[in-house]
Design a protein around this motif. Sequence first.
Motif, PDB file in Angstrom:
ATOM      1  N   UNK A 163       0.838  -1.198   0.000  1.00  0.00           N
ATOM      2  CA  UNK A 163       0.000   0.000   0.000  1.00  0.00           C
ATOM      3  C   UNK A 163       0.874   1.249   0.000  1.00  0.00           C
ATOM      4  N   UNK A 164       0.266   2.407  -0.028  1.00  0.00           N
ATOM      5  CA  UNK A 164       0.953   3.689  -0.193  1.00  0.00           C
ATOM      6  C   UNK A 164       2.144   3.845   0.745  1.00  0.00           C
ATOM      7  N   UNK A 165       3.251   4.311   0.179  1.00  0.00           N
ATOM      8  CA  UNK A 165       4.436   4.633   0.970  1.00  0.00           C
ATOM      9  C   UNK A 165       4.334   6.081   1.429  1.00  0.00           C
ATOM     10  N   UNK A 166       4.488   6.310   2.736  1.00  0.00           N
ATOM     11  CA  UNK A 166       4.348   7.632   3.334  1.00  0.00           C
ATOM     12  C   UNK A 166       5.689   8.121   3.863  1.00  0.00           C
ATOM     13  N   UNK A 167       6.110   9.296   3.404  1.00  0.00           N
ATOM     14  CA  UNK A 167       7.367   9.868   3.882  1.00  0.00           C
ATOM     15  C   UNK A 167       7.156  10.458   5.270  1.00  0.00           C
ATOM     16  N   UNK A 168       7.997  10.051   6.224  1.00  0.00           N
ATOM     17  CA  UNK A 168       7.846  10.554   7.592  1.00  0.00           C
ATOM     18  C   UNK A 168       9.059  11.352   8.042  1.00  0.00           C
ATOM     19  N   UNK A 169       9.935  11.711   7.118  1.00  0.00           N
ATOM     20  CA  UNK A 169      11.094  12.545   7.446  1.00  0.00           C
ATOM     21  C   UNK A 169      11.189  13.668   6.424  1.00  0.00           C
ATOM     22  N   UNK A 170      11.873  14.734   6.808  1.00  0.00           N
ATOM     23  CA  UNK A 170      12.075  15.815   5.833  1.00  0.00           C
ATOM     24  C   UNK A 170      13.552  16.160   5.672  1.00  0.00           C
ATOM     25  N   UNK A 171      14.433  15.274   6.135  1.00  0.00           N
ATOM     26  CA  UNK A 171      15.866  15.429   5.906  1.00  0.00           C
ATOM     27  C   UNK A 171      16.485  14.045   5.819  1.00  0.00           C
ATOM     28  N   UNK A 172      17.635  13.938   5.175  1.00  0.00           N
ATOM     29  CA  UNK A 172      18.245  12.634   4.969  1.00  0.00           C
ATOM     30  C   UNK A 172      18.862  12.116   6.269  1.00  0.00           C
ATOM     31  N   UNK A 173      18.917  10.817   6.397  1.00  0.00           N
ATOM     32  CA  UNK A 173      19.460  10.198   7.600  1.00  0.00           C
ATOM     33  C   UNK A 173      20.948   9.902   7.460  1.00  0.00           C
ATOM     34  N   UNK A 210      14.242   4.861  12.052  1.00  0.00           N
ATOM     35  CA  UNK A 210      13.901   6.263  11.783  1.00  0.00           C
ATOM     36  C   UNK A 210      15.017   7.200  12.249  1.00  0.00           C
ATOM     37  N   UNK A 211      15.532   6.945  13.437  1.00  0.00           N
ATOM     38  CA  UNK A 211      16.590   7.777  14.013  1.00  0.00           C
ATOM     39  C   UNK A 211      17.888   6.977  14.005  1.00  0.00           C
ATOM     40  N   UNK A 212      18.936   7.536  13.384  1.00  0.00           N
ATOM     41  CA  UNK A 212      20.137   6.765  13.081  1.00  0.00           C
ATOM     42  C   UNK A 212      21.388   7.323  13.743  1.00  0.00           C
ATOM     43  N   UNK A 213      22.310   6.416  14.091  1.00  0.00           N
ATOM     44  CA  UNK A 213      23.631   6.764  14.615  1.00  0.00           C
ATOM     45  C   UNK A 213      24.679   6.374  13.576  1.00  0.00           C
ATOM     46  N   UNK A 214      25.576   7.289  13.254  1.00  0.00           N
ATOM     47  CA  UNK A 214      26.647   7.029  12.295  1.00  0.00           C
ATOM     48  C   UNK A 214      27.809   6.356  13.012  1.00  0.00           C
ATOM     49  N   UNK A 215      28.279   5.230  12.457  1.00  0.00           N
ATOM     50  CA  UNK A 215      29.416   4.517  13.016  1.00  0.00           C
ATOM     51  C   UNK A 215      30.708   4.995  12.345  1.00  0.00           C
ATOM     52  N   UNK A 216      31.818   5.030  13.063  1.00  0.00           N
ATOM     53  CA  UNK A 216      33.087   5.444  12.457  1.00  0.00           C
ATOM     54  C   UNK A 216      33.671   4.342  11.586  1.00  0.00           C
ATOM     55  N   UNK A 217      34.525   4.736  10.663  1.00  0.00           N
ATOM     56  CA  UNK A 217      35.213   3.775   9.811  1.00  0.00           C
ATOM     57  C   UNK A 217      34.450   3.426   8.558  1.00  0.00           C
ATOM     58  N   UNK A 218      35.167   2.889   7.586  1.00  0.00           N
ATOM     59  CA  UNK A 218      34.565   2.526   6.310  1.00  0.00           C
ATOM     60  C   UNK A 218      33.708   1.267   6.456  1.00  0.00           C
ATOM     61  N   UNK A 219      32.547   1.290   5.798  1.00  0.00           N
ATOM     62  CA  UNK A 219      31.730   0.074   5.731  1.00  0.00           C
ATOM     63  C   UNK A 219      32.328  -0.886   4.703  1.00  0.00           C
ATOM     64  N   UNK A 220      32.773  -0.352   3.588  1.00  0.00           N
ATOM     65  CA  UNK A 220      33.523  -1.123   2.592  1.00  0.00           C
ATOM     66  C   UNK A 220      34.203  -0.154   1.652  1.00  0.00           C
ATOM     67  N   UNK A 221      35.164  -0.657   0.902  1.00  0.00           N
ATOM     68  CA  UNK A 221      35.880   0.112  -0.101  1.00  0.00           C
ATOM     69  C   UNK A 221      36.633  -0.872  -0.986  1.00  0.00           C
ATOM     70  N   UNK A 222      37.149  -0.445  -2.130  1.00  0.00           N
ATOM     71  CA  UNK A 222      37.886  -1.374  -2.987  1.00  0.00           C
ATOM     72  C   UNK A 222      38.989  -2.098  -2.224  1.00  0.00           C
ATOM     73  N   UNK A 223      39.166  -3.392  -2.539  1.00  0.00           N
ATOM     74  CA  UNK A 223      40.201  -4.191  -1.905  1.00  0.00           C
ATOM     75  C   UNK A 223      39.679  -5.261  -0.968  1.00  0.00           C
ATOM     76  N   UNK A 224      38.348  -5.305  -0.754  1.00  0.00           N
ATOM     77  CA  UNK A 224      37.801  -6.262   0.213  1.00  0.00           C
ATOM     78  C   UNK A 224      37.629  -7.670  -0.363  1.00  0.00           C
TER      79      UNK A 224
END
Length: 545
Positions: free
Chosen positions: A216-226, A267-281
């Motif tokens: 069913x319909x997708x409803x936006x509940x934020x007005x800024x990127x996470x 909905x509410x997010x915490x940014x973790x330090x360090x790369x999640x991935x990058x070339x070479x993995x």
Amino acid sequence: MTNAKLFFTLILGFIFAFSNAQITERERPAEWNKLVFGGRFMDRFLPMPDLGGKTSNTWGAKNVIPRDVNNGIEDPLWSYWGGNIRLMDDGKYHLFVCCWAENSPKGHMEWGNSNVVHTVAENPAGPYKVVSEIGKGHNPEWYITKDGKFVIYVIEGYYLADNINGPWEYKKFEFDPGDRKIIEGLSNLTFAEREDGSYLMICRGGGVWISKDGLSTWNQISDSRVYPPVDGRFEDPLIWKTNIQYHLIVNDWLGRIAWYLRSKDGVHWKVEPGEAYMPGIARHENGVVEDWFKYERIKVLQDEYGRAVQANFAVIDTIKWEDHANDNHSSKNITIPLTVGRLLTVLNKKPIDKNTMEIRVQVQAEEGFDPNTDIDLESLRFGAPEEVNFGRGCKLKNIQADGKNAILTFYGEGNGIDDDNFAAKLLGKDKNGKLLFGYSRLPGVQYIEAELSARKPGIDLAANTISVEVENFGQVKSEKATIQVFQIEGEKQVEIGRSTVPVLKPYEQIQLKMKASGKLSEVAGQKYLVVINAGKPNEVKFHVN
């Protein structure tokens, strides 16, 4: 210079500039240098398995040869991109992936005319073989609704079936931005099922959307990127949910690195330090690396607890613009196994804070893992991820057997857990020196909450009143809340009315009417700010046009 020659020169210049513009060096935060092993998501990638397909007799730049062509899916006649893997009741692994002919005149840029195909493998790592074609579409991600419907999302639409083998019907989602600006467009969507069978979606721009059933319909509940508050060129978000929390990885395609975030509610997010991935993995047990130029469209294979046990990527061996028809370049889907987080339970009944003297953590035994004998106890740290990722946190006091499980008791000092934490992290090594980690929920944390959302206020100049529609997109009923409406006048926010939002059941909506605090006026293009529960931990703010 003739017009034709000038045009050709400009085109070549554009292509050269665009190609170079696919690479930039992102400066890492200085604190990342202090991360310990296991502090980055990238540390979880394991060596790729040997599937018996190692060869140099295949396409690709020298940086990806030799390689195991049985890993993931590849074919010299087809370029592959995107798609996620699930284990089904038939005991096989199913991947819906898109592809286009390698000899297409546009080369890699033929992706806009790609087709989705259904592929199957006996082994999660591959090789995956095509069993049927679904239809036109790009960047697929598939899921199964609570009612057993099969959904394959593609850019601008989706395919629906009652069975994994079809027949498939092409349809279009409906989107309701809630009178707010759609954040950077609706493409490259990613989905996670919530406890009640509703679905949470993150769009490419980082906006949060909710559907009551995933159809069913997708409803936006934020007005800024996470996403992280950095200058990134973000795309290809991936969201998944475990028995503990939500996880999000998003790719900075220009910097060729990705970021990892966690959330208790999606909905509410915490940014973790360090790369999640990058070339070479993409490395093998013998240390050989398949040095793919780009890794995009990450997806994860999940186990019964939701834990990510394997990642798969769309990869290409060169800059996309240099992949031409009938050349030696192409793209494929690869799989890389991941270190799996251990199953943990904090046994403390009271909330944990800086005054907590001891923290007791049950570590569950699993096939191939005995927590009473397999852990390097001296290596362990436990507490807030912000501490543990940097080698700090609580030290182990003792261990005791709990049947096949184990109970680790940590000194409470240095746990770092505060009101902003919803999960604690265990980090260390096993007796073989390999990464050991896990997350646990914390006592006293409310993991499922109401999610109130407001639409654009309506102004009745004659009655001098304001009306606002409020809906609860959470999975539990809301508590009584205060709502305030402001007009935006340049840099100023002028309150024009306030009222009370009554208790709302999940997905219930109400039209509130309030008397204005002063004489109302309305101008074309007037912007508003709606605030619910100002200053409280569950405060919600919406800018509406």
